[in-house]
Design a protein around this motif. Structure first.
Motif, mmCIF file in Angstrom:
data_model
loop_
_atom_site.group_PDB
_atom_site.id
_atom_site.type_symbol
_atom_site.label_atom_id
_atom_site.label_comp_id
_atom_site.label_asym_id
_atom_site.label_seq_id
_atom_site.Cartn_x
_atom_site.Cartn_y
_atom_site.Cartn_z
ATOM 1 N N GLU A 76 23.079 -8.603 93.480
ATOM 2 C CA GLU A 76 21.710 -8.239 93.873
ATOM 3 C C GLU A 76 20.790 -7.696 92.797
ATOM 4 O OE1 GLU A 76 22.535 -3.929 95.858
ATOM 5 O OE2 GLU A 76 23.474 -5.664 96.810
ATOM 6 N N LYS A 77 21.316 -7.282 91.632
ATOM 7 C CA LYS A 77 20.423 -6.636 90.667
ATOM 8 C C LYS A 77 20.930 -6.775 89.244
ATOM 9 C CE LYS A 77 18.233 -2.132 89.908
ATOM 10 N NZ LYS A 77 18.146 -0.758 90.394
ATOM 11 N N VAL A 78 19.976 -7.023 88.317
ATOM 12 C CA VAL A 78 20.244 -7.000 86.881
ATOM 13 C C VAL A 78 19.071 -6.259 86.246
ATOM 14 C CG1 VAL A 78 20.637 -8.339 84.785
ATOM 15 C CG2 VAL A 78 21.441 -9.234 86.997
ATOM 16 N N ALA A 79 19.347 -5.087 85.692
ATOM 17 C CA ALA A 79 18.314 -4.296 85.017
ATOM 18 C C ALA A 79 18.722 -4.153 83.555
ATOM 19 C CB ALA A 79 18.175 -2.924 85.673
ATOM 20 N N TYR A 80 17.788 -4.470 82.661
ATOM 21 C CA TYR A 80 18.107 -4.418 81.237
ATOM 22 C C TYR A 80 16.868 -4.054 80.419
ATOM 23 C CZ TYR A 80 16.079 -9.134 81.290
ATOM 24 O OH TYR A 80 15.228 -10.203 81.465
ATOM 25 N N ILE A 81 17.117 -3.480 79.255
ATOM 26 C CA ILE A 81 16.049 -3.211 78.299
ATOM 27 C C ILE A 81 16.129 -4.301 77.237
ATOM 28 C CG2 ILE A 81 15.175 -1.639 76.539
ATOM 29 C CD1 ILE A 81 16.218 0.670 78.274
ATOM 30 N N ARG A 82 15.028 -5.022 77.079
ATOM 31 C CA ARG A 82 14.975 -6.117 76.108
ATOM 32 C C ARG A 82 14.259 -5.648 74.853
ATOM 33 N NH1 ARG A 82 12.250 -12.103 76.731
ATOM 34 N NH2 ARG A 82 12.978 -12.843 74.715
ATOM 35 N N SER A 83 14.812 -6.047 73.707
ATOM 36 C CA SER A 83 14.230 -5.699 72.405
ATOM 37 C C SER A 83 14.396 -6.865 71.452
ATOM 38 C CB SER A 83 14.959 -4.498 71.787
ATOM 39 O OG SER A 83 15.037 -3.416 72.650
ATOM 40 N N PHE A 84 13.571 -6.890 70.425
ATOM 41 C CA PHE A 84 13.829 -7.775 69.299
ATOM 42 C C PHE A 84 14.852 -7.070 68.423
ATOM 43 C CE2 PHE A 84 9.745 -9.203 70.798
ATOM 44 C CZ PHE A 84 9.902 -10.580 70.765
ATOM 45 N N SER A 85 15.655 -7.845 67.684
ATOM 46 C CA SER A 85 16.698 -7.222 66.872
ATOM 47 C C SER A 85 16.949 -8.026 65.610
ATOM 48 C CB SER A 85 18.000 -7.105 67.683
ATOM 49 O OG SER A 85 18.611 -8.371 67.834
ATOM 50 N N ASP A 86 17.806 -7.463 64.758
ATOM 51 C CA ASP A 86 18.322 -8.217 63.622
ATOM 52 C C ASP A 86 19.680 -8.795 64.031
ATOM 53 O OD1 ASP A 86 20.173 -6.113 63.437
ATOM 54 O OD2 ASP A 86 19.206 -5.207 61.700
ATOM 55 N N GLU A 87 20.371 -9.452 63.091
ATOM 56 C CA GLU A 87 21.647 -10.101 63.408
ATOM 57 C C GLU A 87 22.717 -9.127 63.879
ATOM 58 O OE1 GLU A 87 21.059 -10.824 59.611
ATOM 59 O OE2 GLU A 87 19.442 -12.095 60.308
ATOM 60 N N GLN A 88 22.614 -7.869 63.464
ATOM 61 C CA GLN A 88 23.604 -6.864 63.855
ATOM 62 C C GLN A 88 23.277 -6.199 65.191
ATOM 63 O OE1 GLN A 88 22.256 -6.708 60.509
ATOM 64 N NE2 GLN A 88 23.926 -8.070 59.957
ATOM 65 N N GLY A 89 22.129 -6.537 65.788
ATOM 66 C CA GLY A 89 21.744 -5.955 67.063
ATOM 67 C C GLY A 89 20.937 -4.675 66.930
ATOM 68 N N ASN A 90 20.471 -4.360 65.719
ATOM 69 C CA ASN A 90 19.612 -3.188 65.533
ATOM 70 C C ASN A 90 18.196 -3.538 65.993
ATOM 71 O OD1 ASN A 90 21.614 -1.570 64.101
ATOM 72 N ND2 ASN A 90 21.358 -3.072 62.462
ATOM 73 N N THR A 91 17.572 -2.663 66.756
ATOM 74 C CA THR A 91 16.223 -2.903 67.252
ATOM 75 C C THR A 91 15.242 -2.961 66.089
ATOM 76 O OG1 THR A 91 16.738 -1.790 69.333
ATOM 77 C CG2 THR A 91 14.407 -1.990 68.763
ATOM 78 N N VAL A 92 14.379 -3.985 66.112
ATOM 79 C CA VAL A 92 13.349 -4.150 65.086
ATOM 80 C C VAL A 92 12.021 -4.456 65.766
ATOM 81 C CG1 VAL A 92 15.003 -4.993 63.346
ATOM 82 C CG2 VAL A 92 13.775 -6.637 64.787
ATOM 83 N N ARG A 93 10.948 -4.359 65.002
ATOM 84 C CA ARG A 93 9.611 -4.692 65.505
ATOM 85 C C ARG A 93 9.516 -6.182 65.799
ATOM 86 N NH1 ARG A 93 6.535 -1.076 67.772
ATOM 87 N NH2 ARG A 93 6.796 0.894 66.758
ATOM 88 N N ALA A 94 8.690 -6.527 66.748
ATOM 89 C CA ALA A 94 8.457 -7.942 67.081
ATOM 90 C C ALA A 94 7.859 -8.645 65.871
ATOM 91 C CB ALA A 94 7.504 -8.033 68.267
#
Length: 170
Positions: free
Chosen positions: A84-102
């Motif tokens: 019934e539910k999928v809640a997630y925070i979406r971000s742009f990232s680098d190859e290692q999964g570190n959050t980066v600016r769009a």
């Protein structure tokens, strides 16, 4: 789920899919399904990691339809409740999964909360998506608000791909 949501949800889209709720849920949470429909029409998604459960993470690389733009994206799954539910925070990232600016804007929010809810309707599925920036500055909130019409168009296109995929399976 206290993520300091910046405001009320700024995007809200409802779509009915001609497929059972369990299948629509699997399409959102299983790597073998997700890779076949996610993203803009003509785009390619390569999944590096997909662990779709509460506390899990998704990491993938999207190539634009023209092949010129490549973007890493990640999801931090906040709450996954089958079917019934999928809640997630979406971000742009680098190859290692570190959050980066769009890559397209220095004022785009670093994190976007998306909540997908699925309701059974006599064998069909009503999907509700709500989205908004998380922990965003006033400038980031304004950038997001300015892009809402384009975001809605992009999401509808992605949902068209999901509808086609589900029709192929069902």
């Amino acid at each position: 789920m206290d993520n300091n949501l910046s405001q009320l949800f700024e995007i809200s889209i409802t779509r009915v899919f001609n497929a059972p709720r369990e299948l629509v849920f699997k399409a959102w949470t299983e790597l073998g399904h997700f890779a076949k429909w996610w993203g803009p029409k003509g785009g390619i998604l390569e999944i590096v990691k997909m662990d779709a459960h509460s506390g899990g993470e998704f990491l993938g690389i999207q190539t634009a339809p023209d092949g010129n733009q490549v973007m890493w994206t990640k999801f931090a799954y906040q709450e996954v409740v089958e079917p019934e539910k999928v809640a997630y925070i979406r971000s742009f990232s680098d190859e290692q999964g570190n959050t980066v600016r769009a890559p397209f804007s220095v004022s785009w929010p670093l994190e976007i909360m998306n909540i997908i809810s699925l309701e059974d309707d006599e064998g069909k599925t009503i999907l509700n998506l709500k989205g908004c920036p998380v922990n965003a500055s006033a400038e980031e909130q304004e950038a997001y608000k300015g892009m809402v019409p384009k975001l809605q168009q992009d999401i509808e296109g992605t949902f068209d791909k999901l509808a086609d995929y589900l029709a192929f399976l069902h």
